[in-house]
Structure formats: C-alpha cells, structure tokens
Design a protein around this motif. Sequence first.
Motif, PDB file in Angstrom:
ATOM      1  N   SER A  22    -117.003 112.381 -50.619  1.00 14.40           N
ATOM      2  CA  SER A  22    -115.783 112.269 -49.817  1.00 14.40           C
ATOM      3  C   SER A  22    -114.535 112.503 -50.671  1.00 14.40           C
ATOM      4  O   SER A  22    -113.532 113.041 -50.185  1.00 14.40           O
ATOM      5  N   ILE A  23    -114.574 112.112 -51.946  1.00 14.96           N
ATOM      6  CA  ILE A  23    -113.438 112.370 -52.842  1.00 14.96           C
ATOM      7  C   ILE A  23    -113.364 113.860 -53.177  1.00 14.96           C
ATOM      8  O   ILE A  23    -112.283 114.448 -53.214  1.00 14.96           O
ATOM      9  N   ALA A  47    -106.052 107.986 -55.566  1.00 19.84           N
ATOM     10  CA  ALA A  47    -107.171 107.486 -54.762  1.00 19.84           C
ATOM     11  C   ALA A  47    -107.671 106.147 -55.295  1.00 19.84           C
ATOM     12  O   ALA A  47    -107.941 105.219 -54.522  1.00 19.84           O
ATOM     13  N   THR A  50    -107.188 102.719 -53.213  1.00 19.57           N
ATOM     14  CA  THR A  50    -108.414 101.977 -52.895  1.00 19.57           C
ATOM     15  C   THR A  50    -108.280 100.543 -53.363  1.00 19.57           C
ATOM     16  O   THR A  50    -108.662  99.600 -52.659  1.00 19.57           O
ATOM     17  N   GLU A 108    -107.359 106.381 -49.709  1.00 18.51           N
ATOM     18  CA  GLU A 108    -108.341 105.329 -49.948  1.00 18.51           C
ATOM     19  C   GLU A 108    -109.772 105.840 -49.788  1.00 18.51           C
ATOM     20  O   GLU A 108    -110.064 106.683 -48.929  1.00 18.51           O
ATOM     21  N   VAL A 109    -110.654 105.300 -50.623  1.00 14.38           N
ATOM     22  CA  VAL A 109    -112.081 105.612 -50.521  1.00 14.38           C
ATOM     23  C   VAL A 109    -112.702 104.661 -49.502  1.00 14.38           C
ATOM     24  O   VAL A 109    -112.444 103.458 -49.520  1.00 14.38           O
ATOM     25  N   ASP A 110    -113.503 105.206 -48.612  1.00 13.14           N
ATOM     26  CA  ASP A 110    -114.164 104.385 -47.592  1.00 13.14           C
ATOM     27  C   ASP A 110    -115.064 103.347 -48.251  1.00 13.14           C
ATOM     28  O   ASP A 110    -115.691 103.614 -49.280  1.00 13.14           O
ATOM     29  N   ASP A 162    -118.449 104.203 -49.375  1.00 17.68           N
ATOM     30  CA  ASP A 162    -118.588 105.055 -50.565  1.00 17.68           C
ATOM     31  C   ASP A 162    -118.352 104.298 -51.865  1.00 17.68           C
ATOM     32  O   ASP A 162    -118.457 104.872 -52.951  1.00 17.68           O
ATOM     33  N   LEU A 193    -118.805 105.254 -55.869  1.00 15.33           N
ATOM     34  CA  LEU A 193    -117.598 105.262 -56.701  1.00 15.33           C
ATOM     35  C   LEU A 193    -117.777 104.330 -57.897  1.00 15.33           C
ATOM     36  O   LEU A 193    -117.311 104.636 -59.003  1.00 15.33           O
TER      37      LEU A 193
END
Length: 399
Positions: free
Chosen positions: A312-313, A341, A345, A362-364, A367, A371
């Motif tokens: 996703s990143i 990011a 986050t 932001e990272v979900d 995920d 990460l």
Amino acid sequence: MTQQEKRIGEDFKNYLRKELKIEDFDCRCNKTHNSFYIYFPNEDLEGIEYEAENLQIYLNEISSLKFYDDYSKVTTDSITQKVIQISSNKNLNHLISLGVFWKETPEGFMIKIIDDPLLIGIGASISENYDHYTPPCSSHLAIEIIYPDSNSRLSDLKEDELIKIFMFELSHAHNISFEFSTYKLKEYDLDDAKIDFMQASDFVYNIPLEDYNYGMELFINANQRLSSDLQFMSYYKIFEYFAPIQARIEAFQSMKLKLSSSKVYNHDANFISSIFDLARNYDHSIKDSELVKSLINSAFDLVDLYDELPKSIHKKLKQNELKYNSKAETKDKIINELGMALYQTRNSIVHAKSNYDSKGYEVDLNDLPQLNKFMHKACFSIIKWYVSLPKHLKINIDK
C-alpha cells in the motif's frame, strides 16, 4: 489416603486411557500426601502433582470435555481453561505455582491463573501437539474459570471480557503483559532451522558485541510481544531518539563547510545572512513532521529495505521498486513522502480516540504488521549506524 480417594486416581487414569485413548497416560498415588502424580506423554519423570479434591473436580466434568479447532482452550460444562502467555518479573512463575492469582466474582465464578493446566494437557495429548521440548501440560499457562454450574456459563465473548478485566487488574499490580495463545505445537521447519543455526553460529563466532547505547534498550522493548500499533510506536521511538543526532550532524557539516569558505575572513552581509539561513534550516529539520526524514537513506539503506514496505505504501509512493541507479529526485520524493507516512501513522495511533483528521499518508492498521518488519530492520541498521560513527559525531541527547 482412603480407598475412595485412591479410586479417584484409578477412575481418572482409566478414562484417559480407555475413553480418550491416551495410552501413555499414568496417575499414581502420592503415599505421603493426599494427592496424585500425573504423567502425560513426554512430561518430566517426577510427574505433575494434583490434590485429590482438585482431581475429583476434573473427574466429575471429564465426560463433557470439548476441544476447539483453534487449540486456544479446552472446556467442560462448567470449567474453561484458556491458554495464555505472560511476560513479567522473575517472581511471577513462583507466585503462579503458589496459586495466589485468583478471584471470585459476585456471580460465584472462580477465575485464576494456573500452571500445568490439566484440561489443556488432555487436549494437547489427544491432538498430539507436543514433543520432547514441549510437553503437553507443563509447558503451558492458562486462565481457568470454574462456574457454579453449567447454566451460569458465559458466552465466549463475555468470557474473554472477564479474563481481560482480571488481567487488567493484575497488569497494574504486578506489571504483567499477557496475550491469548494456543497449545498447538509449532511446526518444525528444517529449512528455517538451518537458517537459525547458521545465524546462531555467525553470532557466536563472527559478530562482535558493540558498545552499549540507549537505542539497544529501545529495540529490545520494541521486540516484546506487543500489538501491532504499540510495536510500531516502539520502533518509531527509536527513529525519534536518533533523528536529532543525524539532523545535528548534517547541520554541523554544513556549518563546517561554511566556516571553511574563503569568505570567512572577508565576510559581507550576504555571508552572515547565509549563517542564519543554515540555523533556520536546522530548526526546520528538527520539527516533528521533518525529524525522521533525516534518517531515511542516511542511517539505513532504503534501497535494500524498500521491498519490506507494505504494498500500500508502494502504491501511495507510485514506485513499486527502488534501485541504486534511480534518479536522485525520485529518491528525494520517496524519502519525503515515506517520512510523512511514518509521521502521520504515528499521529493516527496517538490521536486515535480524539477524532483524528486523516491526512492521507497514514498506513492502514491492517498493514502495520508488514510495516513493522520494515521498521525492525531499519531500526537495527540505525543503531548499527550510530555505533559506527566516529566518537566526535556521537552527539549526546536526552532520553
């Protein structure tokens, strides 16, 4: 021990051998105490001691045994044993063996932490989830709940909530961290074992021990059993700790170059103004939103770790791969947006309960485990980077 009490052990042994088909099981009387020694497959030769009255409770319930596909617990009509893992101070196991962690609820439920959970031992033996190093009973801890009767049993959800309430109070009093676990035996992967052995050998013979720095302590804490969000925050703290060092190194280097200029002995207003510009650049670099960017691709090799980032990143960065010959402007863009990011986050986790306004970087949460794999390797490299710095560049900062 009376004949009636001896009969408890015989009936228990016969049921496990004949009805549950645990042929290696044994139960022997303790001639000096009112108790029995239990022998599950691959358990210690001395056996596990149970009081006669406690064994009678399990014997009364044994015909209603129920096992679960996720191997997380074993229940009867009025007993639950759910596997947990705990990390705490060195006295914890001794206190558990003494049976001091228990509570009776207003409804009459008895809840406690137990070692050598008998029902779990039965479940692990029947499902063959044990080996020489992981005995079916003594290798586990469990929360045990005994209900007054089968009609008072809680739902699975309410039972888990009761356990969390119980553990919440213990966490405060004894600094205990815990998580639900299973009695499922971890599969032995020969290839993984070979890698582990090679890494262990490399550590013993080839890797020198470094001088201590506080980042090592932070790294150890981050590698405890934590939820994904707390683990990310622990890794991010390492970035926050070392980022000011890199920012100062860059600022000092820029100032050193400036003071090496031929204009230093014949300076004008523009030269003096440029020194203020350097100071402003440094002030900008240590803002929270900019701080961690200084470490990316300076204290660790971003190209080497780029594939560890969640897909996703990659998608947000619009860059599926990063190479050493990638354009400088591409790397700069990735460093800037990746730093944002990580920062956003961090903010989304810290302010999760206060109507946090998403910024899009932001990272979900789903995920975060992936990460954290990136963060783990990046933080290890950052600490190694600091260790390798010349002594005059190891600038002290407050913890």
